[in-house]
Write a protein that holds these residues in place. Structure first.
Motif, PDB file in Angstrom:
ATOM      1  N   ASP A   1      15.573  11.278   9.424  1.00 51.01           N
ATOM      2  CA  ASP A   1      14.593  11.972   8.899  1.00 51.01           C
ATOM      3  C   ASP A   1      14.256  13.356  10.089  1.00 51.01           C
ATOM      4  N   ASN A   2      13.779  14.360   9.350  1.00 51.89           N
ATOM      5  CA  ASN A   2      13.681  15.764  10.194  1.00 51.89           C
ATOM      6  C   ASN A   2      12.131  15.580  10.567  1.00 51.89           C
ATOM      7  N   VAL A   3      11.821  15.142  11.631  1.00 53.54           N
ATOM      8  CA  VAL A   3      10.362  14.962  12.230  1.00 53.54           C
ATOM      9  C   VAL A   3      10.251  15.541  13.458  1.00 53.54           C
ATOM     10  N   THR A   4       9.197  15.826  14.112  1.00 53.93           N
ATOM     11  CA  THR A   4       8.726  16.135  15.351  1.00 53.93           C
ATOM     12  C   THR A   4       8.001  14.931  16.031  1.00 53.93           C
ATOM     13  N   TYR A   5       8.127  15.108  17.146  1.00 57.09           N
ATOM     14  CA  TYR A   5       7.263  13.795  17.878  1.00 57.09           C
ATOM     15  C   TYR A   5       5.711  14.159  17.734  1.00 57.09           C
TER      16      TYR A   5
ATOM     17  N   GLU B   1      12.329   0.533  -1.266  1.00 54.67           N
ATOM     18  CA  GLU B   1      12.159   0.405   0.182  1.00 54.67           C
ATOM     19  C   GLU B   1      12.386   1.503   1.153  1.00 54.67           C
ATOM     20  N   THR B   2      13.543   2.319   0.639  1.00 53.10           N
ATOM     21  CA  THR B   2      13.700   3.392   1.574  1.00 53.10           C
ATOM     22  C   THR B   2      12.561   4.386   1.379  1.00 53.10           C
ATOM     23  N   GLN B   3      12.356   4.771   0.458  1.00 46.08           N
ATOM     24  CA  GLN B   3      11.519   5.864  -0.086  1.00 46.08           C
ATOM     25  C   GLN B   3       9.804   5.873   0.593  1.00 46.08           C
ATOM     26  N   ILE B   4       9.523   4.562   0.707  1.00 52.71           N
ATOM     27  CA  ILE B   4       8.248   4.073   0.928  1.00 52.71           C
ATOM     28  C   ILE B   4       8.063   4.346   2.881  1.00 52.71           C
ATOM     29  N   ARG B   5       9.185   4.367   3.122  1.00 54.21           N
ATOM     30  CA  ARG B   5       9.119   4.453   4.798  1.00 54.21           C
ATOM     31  C   ARG B   5       9.103   5.633   5.472  1.00 54.21           C
ATOM     32  N   THR B   6       9.119   6.746   4.534  1.00 48.87           N
ATOM     33  CA  THR B   6       9.069   8.293   5.143  1.00 48.87           C
ATOM     34  C   THR B   6       7.875   8.451   5.798  1.00 48.87           C
ATOM     35  N   ILE B   7       7.754   9.675   6.459  1.00 50.53           N
ATOM     36  CA  ILE B   7       6.701  10.281   7.284  1.00 50.53           C
ATOM     37  C   ILE B   7       5.610  10.784   6.066  1.00 50.53           C
ATOM     38  N   GLU B   8       6.258  11.399   4.956  1.00 52.53           N
ATOM     39  CA  GLU B   8       5.387  11.795   3.986  1.00 52.53           C
ATOM     40  C   GLU B   8       4.319  10.696   3.329  1.00 52.53           C
TER      41      GLU B   8
ATOM     42  N   TYR C   1       0.770  -1.290  -0.163  1.00 48.15           N
ATOM     43  CA  TYR C   1      -0.061   0.021  -0.146  1.00 48.15           C
ATOM     44  C   TYR C   1       0.807   1.217  -0.006  1.00 48.15           C
ATOM     45  N   ARG C   2       1.821   1.252   0.756  1.00 42.04           N
ATOM     46  CA  ARG C   2       2.975   2.370   0.766  1.00 42.04           C
ATOM     47  C   ARG C   2       3.511   2.706  -0.745  1.00 42.04           C
ATOM     48  N   ALA C   3       3.456   1.318  -1.467  1.00 44.59           N
ATOM     49  CA  ALA C   3       4.286   1.826  -2.762  1.00 44.59           C
ATOM     50  C   ALA C   3       3.117   2.326  -3.854  1.00 44.59           C
ATOM     51  N   VAL C   4       2.054   1.821  -3.583  1.00 48.43           N
ATOM     52  CA  VAL C   4       0.790   2.564  -4.198  1.00 48.43           C
ATOM     53  C   VAL C   4       0.822   4.065  -4.008  1.00 48.43           C
ATOM     54  N   ALA C   5       0.815   4.522  -2.671  1.00 49.19           N
ATOM     55  CA  ALA C   5       0.860   5.814  -2.209  1.00 49.19           C
ATOM     56  C   ALA C   5       2.081   6.747  -2.751  1.00 49.19           C
ATOM     57  N   PHE C   6       3.322   5.933  -2.939  1.00 51.19           N
ATOM     58  CA  PHE C   6       4.282   6.532  -3.283  1.00 51.19           C
ATOM     59  C   PHE C   6       4.317   6.878  -4.864  1.00 51.19           C
ATOM     60  N   PHE C   7       3.703   5.781  -5.549  1.00 52.56           N
ATOM     61  CA  PHE C   7       3.076   5.889  -6.995  1.00 52.56           C
ATOM     62  C   PHE C   7       2.607   7.408  -7.237  1.00 52.56           C
TER      63      PHE C   7
ATOM     64  N   ALA D   1       3.972   6.142  18.973  1.00 55.84           N
ATOM     65  CA  ALA D   1       4.502   7.522  18.328  1.00 55.84           C
ATOM     66  C   ALA D   1       5.747   7.540  18.554  1.00 55.84           C
ATOM     67  N   GLU D   2       6.099   7.255  20.050  1.00 55.32           N
ATOM     68  CA  GLU D   2       7.569   7.283  20.555  1.00 55.32           C
ATOM     69  C   GLU D   2       8.374   6.380  19.792  1.00 55.32           C
ATOM     70  N   ARG D   3       7.786   5.211  19.543  1.00 57.04           N
ATOM     71  CA  ARG D   3       8.699   4.307  18.839  1.00 57.04           C
ATOM     72  C   ARG D   3       9.050   4.640  17.277  1.00 57.04           C
ATOM     73  N   ARG D   4       7.889   5.223  16.739  1.00 56.03           N
ATOM     74  CA  ARG D   4       8.054   5.471  15.488  1.00 56.03           C
ATOM     75  C   ARG D   4       8.926   6.661  15.106  1.00 56.03           C
ATOM     76  N   PHE D   5       9.014   7.751  16.154  1.00 52.73           N
ATOM     77  CA  PHE D   5       9.686   8.920  16.199  1.00 52.73           C
ATOM     78  C   PHE D   5      11.180   8.599  16.281  1.00 52.73           C
ATOM     79  N   ALA D   6      11.593   7.467  17.170  1.00 55.26           N
ATOM     80  CA  ALA D   6      12.832   7.112  17.456  1.00 55.26           C
ATOM     81  C   ALA D   6      13.290   6.394  16.170  1.00 55.26           C
ATOM     82  N   GLU D   7      12.634   5.723  15.470  1.00 56.48           N
ATOM     83  CA  GLU D   7      12.874   4.821  14.098  1.00 56.48           C
ATOM     84  C   GLU D   7      13.182   5.921  13.169  1.00 56.48           C
ATOM     85  N   LEU D   8      12.323   6.904  13.060  1.00 54.26           N
ATOM     86  CA  LEU D   8      12.526   7.847  11.921  1.00 54.26           C
ATOM     87  C   LEU D   8      13.769   8.609  12.238  1.00 54.26           C
TER      88      LEU D   8
END
Length: 230
Positions: free
Chosen positions: A170-174, A91-98, A38-44, A158-165
């Motif tokens: 990645d330049n993201v806020t909690y 694989e890398t591009q589809i894991r972004t917060i965007e 689903y992420r790949a379709v969203a990226f497309f 959210a804490e886990r995902r924030f730490a991972e990003l």
């Protein structure tokens, strides 16, 4: 020992993919990350300008589905299959917060779900598979021998995902990540087509206070019980 189908569903950022990979590697099963599809379709859709923060051309995306080719290619260095979109490793591009911000909206579309569910069912025809997502135990494999439903509090996820990003640079806020988690929860549980619900025969695991190792041992013991009786 007879091979079974393991369906892992649950909320975003509960570690479904991590658990599924652990199980697949340990059991010698095939692992399929439906979220990556689903992420790949969203990226497309993002690449082609079909979706943005204020715009979503659903009809054009639906009409483009025949031109979207998804494939998992095994990477021996990583130990799992990476997502390829039209022969390109994304694989890398589809894991972004965007991408995370748009994936639930794309997954709401019935035509997208129909296309991907058909592929997912074909992947599991011979069993010996671990698949994670939102509707695996309810739609894709309703007859799976083992169904797991994973959950944890939104703040914990959210804490886990924030730490991972942040670890990925990645330049993201909690606050941004927490908002994304909560929005995805709402969309996933309220969509008309295959909403996120726990199957009646699924086993719920709240991993808010479990380590990855503890969680793995709990589920592995469930697998052992089922395969002994099959």
């Amino acid at each position: 020992m007879k091979k079974i189908t393991i369906a892992i569903d649950g909320f975003s950022s509960t570690g479904k993919s991590t658990l599924a990979k652990q199980l697949a590697n340990h059991l010698g099963y095939i692992y399929v990350d439906t979220g990556a599809m689903y992420r790949a379709v969203a990226f497309f859709a993002m690449q082609n300008g079909y979706i943005s923060a204020s715009f979503f051309d659903k009809e054009t995306l639906i009409n483009s589905l025949p031109f979207i080719r998804l494939e998992f290619k095994f990477n021996p260095d990583l130990g799992f299959g990476e997502m390829y979109l039209n022969d390109t490793n994304v694989e890398t591009q589809i894991r972004t917060i965007e991408v995370s911000n748009f994936v639930s909206k794309v997954a709401e579309i019935s035509e997208v779900r129909s296309k991907l569910v058909e592929q997912q069912k074909q992947m599991g025809e011979n069993k010996g598979i671990v698949m994670d997502g939102r509707d695996i135990g309810t739609v894709v494999f309703p007859d799976a021998e083992l169904k797991i439903f994973m959950t944890a509090s939104a703040t914990t996820r959210a804490e886990r995902r924030f730490a991972e990003l942040k670890q990925k640079g990645d330049n993201v806020t909690y606050e941004e990540v927490l908002k994304n988690v909560e929005e995805r929860d709402y969309i996933d549980t309220h969509r008309e087509d295959s909403p996120l619900v726990m199957a009646e025969d699924a086993i719920e695991i709240d991993n808010s206070h479990l380590t990855r190792e503890e969680q793995f041992e709990v589920v592995l013991s469930l697998v052992s019980e089922i395969t002994k009786t099959n």
